[in-house]
Design a protein around this motif. Sequence first.
Motif, short mmCIF file in Angstrom:
data_model
loop_
_atom_site.label_atom_id
_atom_site.label_comp_id
_atom_site.label_asym_id
_atom_site.label_seq_id
_atom_site.Cartn_x
_atom_site.Cartn_y
_atom_site.Cartn_z
N GLU A 1 0.82 -1.20 0.00
CA GLU A 1 0.00 0.00 0.00
C GLU A 1 0.86 1.25 0.00
O GLU A 1 0.58 2.23 -0.73
N HIS B 1 0.98 4.08 -3.18
CA HIS B 1 0.62 5.49 -2.99
C HIS B 1 1.79 6.40 -3.36
O HIS B 1 1.58 7.44 -4.02
N ASN C 1 -5.54 -5.98 -4.38
CA ASN C 1 -5.19 -4.90 -3.45
C ASN C 1 -5.22 -3.54 -4.14
O ASN C 1 -5.72 -2.55 -3.57
N TYR D 1 -7.47 -0.42 -2.91
CA TYR D 1 -6.90 0.86 -2.52
C TYR D 1 -7.31 2.00 -3.45
O TYR D 1 -6.92 3.15 -3.23
#
Length: 239
Positions: free
Chosen positions: A96, A100, A125, A129
């Motif tokens: 994650e 980002h 995932n 996200y």
Amino acid sequence: MKILVINPNTTASMTDHIGKAARAAASPGTEVTAVNPVHGPRSIEGYFDEAMSLAGLLETIHRSPDCDAVVIACFDDTGLDAARCLTDKPVIGIGEAAYHFASMISNKFSVVTTLARSVPALEHNLARYGLIARCARVRSSEVAVLELEQPGSNARQKISAEIGLAVVEDNAEAIVLGCAGMAGLAADLAAEHGLPVLDGVTCAVKLAEAMAGLGMRTSRLGGYAPPPAEKLKHIFPAG
């Protein structure tokens, strides 16, 4: 500041490698402790291994309360939601964090991971996200996780070749390395290919420092509410 970095598999040499990368990224005064569970799979490559690693990962977090933030050093972000239920300290998954970061320095990025069986979990995932549209492709280098720990293997060459394909075929503007075992390769590969190459361990450590430094805590309302104390005593008996 104390950051707990957990490798959810049981390969100690990989934990040492991850710990070195995490400490190199940490700011002066940040104490990094890298650990792995005693029981569980030797590597995490797909859904089965992920499920088998959860008990050891969660017990490690439960028995390590003295930290300011937790980094889960598996690119599948293994057990991330459950871990956030166990502690109100920031819990950062390396996948994650890297996604980002990549989305803020490029229009499109590609992920270069290990085996093909890991690709669907990473795609899931990315969708969860909200970043699937920013990812050009999740690519498999067909490098087994433990191959990254073997001196003399051609793992780096396979990863580099896949990055080259991502630039040409995906028009990728940045690359995310899709395994904690690839920690330490990013700078060299970035220089070789002339684009940003992100290592999730580094990204997660810096994000953990920022969140802990700002005094952020995981919400205890709704989905991340902690389990009842009696349930925890039953699952994690003293000892």
